[in-house]
Motif scaffolding. Structure first.
Motif, short mmCIF file in Angstrom:
data_model
loop_
_atom_site.label_atom_id
_atom_site.label_comp_id
_atom_site.label_asym_id
_atom_site.label_seq_id
_atom_site.Cartn_x
_atom_site.Cartn_y
_atom_site.Cartn_z
N ALA A 77 93.43 -29.61 69.70
CA ALA A 77 93.64 -28.63 70.77
C ALA A 77 94.66 -27.61 70.28
O ALA A 77 95.69 -27.98 69.73
N SER A 78 94.36 -26.33 70.48
CA SER A 78 95.31 -25.30 70.09
C SER A 78 95.40 -24.24 71.18
O SER A 78 94.47 -24.03 71.95
N ASN A 79 96.55 -23.59 71.22
CA ASN A 79 96.84 -22.56 72.21
C ASN A 79 96.93 -21.22 71.50
O ASN A 79 97.87 -20.98 70.75
N THR A 80 95.96 -20.35 71.73
CA THR A 80 95.93 -19.05 71.06
C THR A 80 96.70 -17.99 71.83
O THR A 80 96.80 -16.85 71.38
N GLY A 81 97.23 -18.35 73.00
CA GLY A 81 97.98 -17.39 73.81
C GLY A 81 99.43 -17.29 73.36
O GLY A 81 99.85 -17.87 72.36
N SER A 82 100.22 -16.55 74.15
CA SER A 82 101.63 -16.36 73.82
C SER A 82 102.56 -17.20 74.69
O SER A 82 103.76 -17.25 74.46
N GLU A 83 102.03 -17.87 75.71
CA GLU A 83 102.81 -18.72 76.61
C GLU A 83 102.32 -20.16 76.49
O GLU A 83 101.15 -20.41 76.24
N PHE A 107 98.69 -37.32 71.91
CA PHE A 107 98.63 -36.08 71.12
C PHE A 107 99.56 -36.23 69.92
O PHE A 107 100.61 -36.88 70.02
N THR A 108 99.21 -35.60 68.81
CA THR A 108 100.14 -35.54 67.69
C THR A 108 101.31 -34.68 68.11
O THR A 108 101.19 -33.84 68.99
N GLY A 113 98.84 -29.29 62.24
CA GLY A 113 97.43 -29.31 62.58
C GLY A 113 96.68 -30.50 62.05
O GLY A 113 95.48 -30.59 62.20
N GLU A 114 97.36 -31.45 61.37
CA GLU A 114 96.66 -32.62 60.87
C GLU A 114 96.13 -33.45 62.03
O GLU A 114 96.79 -33.61 63.04
N ALA A 115 94.94 -33.98 61.85
CA ALA A 115 94.40 -34.87 62.88
C ALA A 115 95.14 -36.19 62.84
O ALA A 115 95.58 -36.64 61.79
N ASP A 156 102.37 -25.76 73.17
CA ASP A 156 102.99 -24.51 72.77
C ASP A 156 102.00 -23.61 72.03
O ASP A 156 101.01 -24.09 71.47
N PRO A 157 102.28 -22.30 72.01
CA PRO A 157 101.40 -21.40 71.25
C PRO A 157 101.31 -21.82 69.78
O PRO A 157 102.30 -22.30 69.21
N SER A 158 100.14 -21.67 69.21
CA SER A 158 99.92 -22.05 67.81
C SER A 158 100.72 -21.17 66.88
O SER A 158 100.92 -19.98 67.14
N THR A 159 101.19 -21.77 65.80
CA THR A 159 101.87 -21.01 64.75
C THR A 159 101.16 -21.30 63.44
O THR A 159 100.32 -22.20 63.36
N GLN A 160 101.51 -20.55 62.41
CA GLN A 160 100.89 -20.77 61.11
C GLN A 160 101.18 -22.17 60.58
O GLN A 160 100.33 -22.81 59.99
N ASN A 161 102.40 -22.67 60.82
CA ASN A 161 102.77 -24.00 60.34
C ASN A 161 102.25 -25.12 61.22
O ASN A 161 102.17 -26.26 60.79
N ASP A 162 101.94 -24.81 62.48
CA ASP A 162 101.48 -25.84 63.41
C ASP A 162 100.37 -25.26 64.29
O ASP A 162 100.58 -24.94 65.45
N PRO A 163 99.16 -25.12 63.73
CA PRO A 163 98.09 -24.44 64.45
C PRO A 163 97.44 -25.26 65.55
O PRO A 163 96.81 -24.71 66.44
N ALA A 164 97.55 -26.59 65.52
CA ALA A 164 96.83 -27.42 66.50
C ALA A 164 97.53 -28.74 66.70
O ALA A 164 98.30 -29.20 65.86
N ARG A 165 97.27 -29.36 67.85
CA ARG A 165 97.71 -30.73 68.13
C ARG A 165 96.47 -31.61 68.10
O ARG A 165 95.44 -31.27 68.67
#
Length: 198
Positions: A77-83, A107-108, A113-115, A156-165
């Protein structure tokens, strides 16, 4: 003439709300009203537009502990928004339903983003209890197919280092050969789902 008055009232109300600094929150639902021959359809939006749920690497593994028979990993699951988004429920359903139960959803905690993985590399010595290092337990108990699992998680919004949970689901039975649908429910009651063939 009546049509012009109705539109003027609507525009005036919108202007007053903007001047008052009122910002709408939560979900907006689509609805249609007919007033003296005029049809007005309200718009709709929800937080689910920022939620992405995928199952690119879904994997079933037996756990190292005794709390579950099968652990499903690989749903993300990832959050592409800003909030931040608030996940308040997960609905997991499967077919065919042979009376199996889900025992835990987790959830991780942000591993780039690792499963999540079943076994000692994922949740410590007992991934059947996914609250160990690297995981945040969302819900635990016993639930049948299609029941909503209530919990709370800020995504939280996705970042390059943490794109997904990653999402980790533990079951009391072997789930091989089933079709599973995992639906994340947000606090505004909007939903996003992913379907997995196990």
């Amino acid at each position: 003439m009546n049509k012009a008055y109705v539109l003027l009232v609507i525009i005036s109300c919108a202007g007053v709300l903007l001047l008052a600094g009122t910002t709408p929150t939560g979900a907006w639902f689509s609805e249609t009203e007919v007033i003296e021959g005029i049809t007005i359809t309200t718009g709709s939006w929800s937080d689910a537009g920022s939620l992405i749920v995928t199952a690119d690497q879904a994997l079933l593994k037996p756990p190292a502990g005794n709390h579950a028979k099968t652990v499903l990993s690989g749903i993300t699951a990832s959050n592409t928004g800003s909030e931040p988004l608030e996940v308040t429920g997960i609905r997991v359903s499967w077919d065919p339903d042979g009376g199996e139960t889900i025992r835990q959803a987790a959830f991780t905690r942000g591993k780039g983003g690792e499963a999540p993985r079943a076994g000692p590399h994922g949740a410590g010595s007992d991934p059947g209890s996914a609250g160990g290092e690297g995981f945040t337990a969302f819900w635990s108990g016993e639930a049948a197919s299609g029941q909503v699992l209530d919990g709370r998680l800020l995504l939280d919004p996705s970042t390059q280092n943490d794109p997904a949970r990653g999402v980790l689901l533990s079951f009391d039975s072997n789930m091989e050969g089933k079709t599973l649908v995992c639906t994340l429910i947000l606090d505004d009651e909007s939903e996003k789902e992913v379907r997995v063939r196990l």
